[in-house]
Design a protein around this motif. Structure first.
Motif, mmCIF file in Angstrom:
data_model
loop_
_atom_site.group_PDB
_atom_site.id
_atom_site.type_symbol
_atom_site.label_atom_id
_atom_site.label_comp_id
_atom_site.label_asym_id
_atom_site.label_seq_id
_atom_site.Cartn_x
_atom_site.Cartn_y
_atom_site.Cartn_z
ATOM 1 N N GLY A 38 72.070 21.471 26.577
ATOM 2 C CA GLY A 38 71.174 20.858 27.405
ATOM 3 C C GLY A 38 70.347 22.031 28.357
ATOM 4 O O GLY A 38 69.299 21.784 28.669
ATOM 5 N N THR A 39 70.758 23.299 28.091
ATOM 6 C CA THR A 39 69.868 24.223 28.815
ATOM 7 C C THR A 39 69.177 24.931 27.562
ATOM 8 O O THR A 39 69.269 24.419 26.454
ATOM 9 C CB THR A 39 70.571 25.395 29.229
ATOM 10 O OG1 THR A 39 71.494 26.084 28.254
ATOM 11 C CG2 THR A 39 71.572 24.928 30.583
ATOM 12 N N SER A 40 68.733 26.041 27.358
ATOM 13 C CA SER A 40 68.274 26.655 26.201
ATOM 14 C C SER A 40 68.888 27.401 25.397
ATOM 15 O O SER A 40 68.653 27.564 24.384
ATOM 16 C CB SER A 40 67.165 27.741 26.608
ATOM 17 O OG SER A 40 67.740 28.953 27.509
ATOM 18 N N HIS A 41 70.231 27.238 25.665
ATOM 19 C CA HIS A 41 71.414 27.905 24.924
ATOM 20 C C HIS A 41 72.533 26.547 24.612
ATOM 21 O O HIS A 41 72.458 25.634 24.967
ATOM 22 C CB HIS A 41 72.368 28.722 25.561
ATOM 23 C CG HIS A 41 71.433 30.112 25.921
ATOM 24 N ND1 HIS A 41 71.403 31.303 25.266
ATOM 25 C CD2 HIS A 41 70.394 30.226 27.044
ATOM 26 C CE1 HIS A 41 70.526 32.142 25.828
ATOM 27 N NE2 HIS A 41 70.187 31.714 26.880
ATOM 28 N N ALA A 42 72.878 26.860 23.296
ATOM 29 C CA ALA A 42 74.110 26.095 23.090
ATOM 30 C C ALA A 42 75.326 26.934 22.760
ATOM 31 O O ALA A 42 74.976 28.093 21.953
ATOM 32 C CB ALA A 42 73.981 25.380 21.749
ATOM 33 N N VAL A 43 76.180 26.816 23.245
ATOM 34 C CA VAL A 43 77.411 27.614 23.225
ATOM 35 C C VAL A 43 78.515 26.979 22.489
ATOM 36 O O VAL A 43 79.158 25.855 22.813
ATOM 37 C CB VAL A 43 78.168 28.207 24.635
ATOM 38 C CG1 VAL A 43 79.082 29.251 24.647
ATOM 39 C CG2 VAL A 43 76.842 28.746 25.416
ATOM 40 N N PHE A 44 79.239 27.752 21.378
ATOM 41 C CA PHE A 44 80.288 27.096 20.582
ATOM 42 C C PHE A 44 81.581 27.825 20.794
ATOM 43 O O PHE A 44 81.477 29.031 20.542
ATOM 44 C CB PHE A 44 79.928 27.153 19.200
ATOM 45 C CG PHE A 44 78.629 26.116 18.914
ATOM 46 C CD1 PHE A 44 78.813 24.632 18.685
ATOM 47 C CD2 PHE A 44 77.321 26.603 19.091
ATOM 48 C CE1 PHE A 44 77.697 23.857 18.434
ATOM 49 C CE2 PHE A 44 76.525 25.926 18.838
ATOM 50 C CZ PHE A 44 76.496 24.537 18.496
ATOM 51 N N LYS A 45 82.791 27.273 20.716
ATOM 52 C CA LYS A 45 84.018 28.057 21.004
ATOM 53 C C LYS A 45 84.404 28.521 19.689
ATOM 54 O O LYS A 45 84.426 27.654 18.619
ATOM 55 C CB LYS A 45 85.016 27.297 21.643
ATOM 56 C CG LYS A 45 86.245 27.711 22.043
ATOM 57 C CD LYS A 45 87.276 26.873 22.813
ATOM 58 C CE LYS A 45 88.331 27.362 23.292
ATOM 59 N NZ LYS A 45 89.340 28.385 23.172
ATOM 60 N N THR A 46 85.105 29.644 19.540
ATOM 61 C CA THR A 46 85.477 30.089 18.080
ATOM 62 C C THR A 46 87.172 29.991 18.488
ATOM 63 O O THR A 46 87.553 30.200 19.591
ATOM 64 C CB THR A 46 84.978 31.274 17.849
ATOM 65 O OG1 THR A 46 85.238 32.486 18.844
ATOM 66 C CG2 THR A 46 83.626 31.333 17.438
ATOM 67 N N PRO A 47 87.809 29.923 17.463
ATOM 68 C CA PRO A 47 89.453 29.987 17.649
ATOM 69 C C PRO A 47 89.836 31.260 17.684
ATOM 70 O O PRO A 47 91.269 31.354 17.580
ATOM 71 C CB PRO A 47 89.533 29.288 16.076
ATOM 72 C CG PRO A 47 88.667 29.646 15.153
ATOM 73 C CD PRO A 47 87.411 29.643 16.071
#
Length: 85
Positions: A38-47
């Motif tokens: 929703g901001t300029s970033h997309a953050v994904f969690k890694t395992p």
């Protein structure tokens, strides 16, 4: 839009010519929905432990930033290696 495996091949050939939407599709396929968006970033969690995230943002003209393309490539490779062990 191209399939994820096709996008990964394109990423290896030319990290400068990957669209943000394509990079995001690869991240969703391998890491699930972004935990921040929703901001300029997309953050994904890694395992794995440590800095457990992949952070991408849209560059100029809707393109992905090349250094982030390489970071995603490395994270996808690491995930595949850990799954095969």
């Amino acid at each position: 839009m191209a399939k994820v495996e096709e996008i990964l091949e394109q990423m290896a050939e030319s990290p400068n010519n990957i669209r943000y939407d394509e990079l995001k599709k690869v991240c969703i396929e391998h890491f699930g929905a972004p935990r921040q968006e929703g901001t300029s970033h997309a953050v994904f969690k890694t395992p794995w432990q440590g800095d457990p995230r992949v952070n991408i943002q849209k560059g100029k003209n809707g393109m992905a930033k090349p250094y982030q393309v390489r970071q995603v490539q490395n994270a996808v490779e690491r995930k595949k290696e850990e799954e095969s062990e």
